[in-house]
Write a protein that holds these residues in place. Structure first.
Motif, mmCIF file in Angstrom:
data_model
loop_
_atom_site.group_PDB
_atom_site.id
_atom_site.type_symbol
_atom_site.label_atom_id
_atom_site.label_comp_id
_atom_site.label_asym_id
_atom_site.label_seq_id
_atom_site.Cartn_x
_atom_site.Cartn_y
_atom_site.Cartn_z
ATOM 1 N N ALA A 100 0.829 -1.211 0.000
ATOM 2 C CA ALA A 100 0.000 0.000 0.000
ATOM 3 C C ALA A 100 0.862 1.259 0.000
ATOM 4 C CB ALA A 100 -0.928 -0.009 1.213
ATOM 5 N N HIS A 101 1.953 1.229 0.751
ATOM 6 C CA HIS A 101 2.861 2.378 0.786
ATOM 7 C C HIS A 101 3.457 2.625 -0.601
ATOM 8 C CE1 HIS A 101 5.650 5.255 2.508
ATOM 9 N NE2 HIS A 101 6.634 4.639 1.866
ATOM 10 N N GLN A 102 3.867 1.562 -1.285
ATOM 11 C CA GLN A 102 4.429 1.718 -2.622
ATOM 12 C C GLN A 102 3.383 2.210 -3.617
ATOM 13 O OE1 GLN A 102 6.368 -1.960 -3.652
ATOM 14 N NE2 GLN A 102 8.017 -1.634 -2.184
ATOM 15 N N ARG A 103 2.138 1.881 -3.374
ATOM 16 C CA ARG A 103 1.044 2.370 -4.240
ATOM 17 C C ARG A 103 0.563 3.755 -3.813
ATOM 18 N NH1 ARG A 103 -2.484 -3.173 -5.039
ATOM 19 N NH2 ARG A 103 -1.294 -3.898 -6.820
ATOM 20 N N ARG A 104 1.181 4.291 -2.771
ATOM 21 C CA ARG A 104 0.823 5.608 -2.223
ATOM 22 C C ARG A 104 -0.635 5.646 -1.755
ATOM 23 N NH1 ARG A 104 5.493 7.429 -3.286
ATOM 24 N NH2 ARG A 104 6.495 7.825 -5.251
ATOM 25 N N ASN A 105 -1.051 4.544 -1.122
ATOM 26 C CA ASN A 105 -2.401 4.439 -0.586
ATOM 27 C C ASN A 105 -2.288 4.480 0.938
ATOM 28 O OD1 ASN A 105 -4.916 3.619 0.348
ATOM 29 N ND2 ASN A 105 -5.264 2.250 -1.378
ATOM 30 N N GLY A 106 -2.295 5.688 1.473
ATOM 31 C CA GLY A 106 -2.099 5.893 2.911
ATOM 32 C C GLY A 106 -3.111 5.174 3.788
ATOM 33 N N LEU A 140 4.997 5.230 9.315
ATOM 34 C CA LEU A 140 5.303 5.550 7.924
ATOM 35 C C LEU A 140 4.041 5.864 7.118
ATOM 36 C CD1 LEU A 140 8.030 2.855 7.184
ATOM 37 C CD2 LEU A 140 8.375 5.332 7.359
ATOM 38 N N ALA A 141 2.917 5.308 7.521
ATOM 39 C CA ALA A 141 1.674 5.511 6.775
ATOM 40 C C ALA A 141 1.026 6.845 7.095
ATOM 41 C CB ALA A 141 0.691 4.377 7.078
ATOM 42 N N VAL A 142 1.206 7.363 8.292
ATOM 43 C CA VAL A 142 0.514 8.581 8.719
ATOM 44 C C VAL A 142 0.771 9.773 7.801
ATOM 45 C CG1 VAL A 142 0.334 10.277 10.589
ATOM 46 C CG2 VAL A 142 0.183 7.845 11.086
ATOM 47 N N PRO A 143 2.020 10.064 7.411
ATOM 48 C CA PRO A 143 2.225 11.225 6.541
ATOM 49 C C PRO A 143 1.484 11.120 5.209
ATOM 50 C CG PRO A 143 4.318 10.512 7.457
ATOM 51 C CD PRO A 143 3.297 9.480 7.816
ATOM 52 N N ALA A 144 1.284 9.932 4.719
ATOM 53 C CA ALA A 144 0.566 9.747 3.444
ATOM 54 C C ALA A 144 -0.909 10.061 3.568
ATOM 55 C CB ALA A 144 0.771 8.323 2.932
ATOM 56 N N LEU A 145 -1.411 10.146 4.800
ATOM 57 C CA LEU A 145 -2.824 10.451 4.990
ATOM 58 C C LEU A 145 -3.114 11.932 4.792
ATOM 59 C CD1 LEU A 145 -3.537 8.297 8.169
ATOM 60 C CD2 LEU A 145 -4.129 7.770 5.803
ATOM 61 N N GLY A 146 -2.061 12.754 4.836
ATOM 62 C CA GLY A 146 -2.244 14.189 4.648
ATOM 63 C C GLY A 146 -2.776 14.896 5.874
ATOM 64 N N ALA A 147 -2.760 14.222 7.006
ATOM 65 C CA ALA A 147 -3.254 14.848 8.243
ATOM 66 C C ALA A 147 -2.205 15.808 8.783
ATOM 67 C CB ALA A 147 -3.555 13.777 9.282
ATOM 68 N N SER A 148 -2.681 16.822 9.476
ATOM 69 C CA SER A 148 -1.745 17.778 10.078
ATOM 70 C C SER A 148 -1.156 17.170 11.350
ATOM 71 C CB SER A 148 -2.473 19.073 10.417
ATOM 72 O OG SER A 148 -3.410 18.839 11.450
ATOM 73 N N ARG A 149 -0.096 17.778 11.849
ATOM 74 C CA ARG A 149 0.590 17.261 13.016
ATOM 75 C C ARG A 149 -0.123 17.653 14.310
ATOM 76 N NH1 ARG A 149 6.987 17.828 12.348
ATOM 77 N NH2 ARG A 149 7.230 15.831 11.325
ATOM 78 N N ASP A 150 -1.101 18.504 14.247
ATOM 79 C CA ASP A 150 -1.775 18.992 15.470
ATOM 80 C C ASP A 150 -2.636 17.957 16.106
ATOM 81 O OD1 ASP A 150 -0.570 21.408 14.976
ATOM 82 O OD2 ASP A 150 -2.281 22.149 13.809
#
Length: 136
Positions: A88-94, A126-136
């Motif tokens: 999923a990470h390689q497919r950019r599917n967060g 490693l998956a969290v940044p691909a979700l596009g969520a903010s750090r807050d």
């Protein structure tokens, strides 16, 4: 490596076509599951993502048929999260990568072995940044 694993898988399935007892049949299914898992890992390394998914699906089928606890544990540890999350990470599917990592964390192996648990945590991180969520 994928070709060798597929060759082993095919040889196992040829043996399955013979008139064999239930115990031997389950052992053949266990071996087919192991071969399919090895082929999947090889495809992950080669970034052949569609083939990876096909091999993972085959492995899951055969591990269900083998009804062998140690093989099921070994294959499910390999299937439950790590390769699925990598795929999923390689497919950019967060979302799929995170779900696979969380499944890995919830697995029997992760509850019993801290190293498997830590792998699940790393994959989730490693998956969290691909979700596009903010750090807050």
């Amino acid at each position: 490596m994928e070709k060798a694993a597929i060759k082993g898988h095919d040889s196992v399935l040829e043996l399955q076509q013979r008139n064999v007892g239930e115990r031997l049949l389950r052992a053949l299914y266990a071996l087919a599951a192991e071969c399919s898992t090895s082929a999947a890992w090889s495809c992950i390394d080669a970034r052949n993502l569609d083939q990876t998914q096909r091999h993972l699906n085959e492995s899951a089928t055969y591990v269900g048929l083998c009804q062998d606890g140690p093989t099921e544990t070994r294959v499910w540890v390999n299937l439950s999260g790590q390769p699925l999350s990598m795929l999923a990470h390689q497919r950019r599917n967060g979302p799929e990568a995170l779900a696979a990592a969380q499944a890995s964390q919830a697995s029997w192996a992760a509850r019993r072995d801290p190293s498997f648990d830590s792998l699940g945590h790393v994959r989730a991180a490693l998956a969290v940044p691909a979700l596009g969520a903010s750090r807050d």
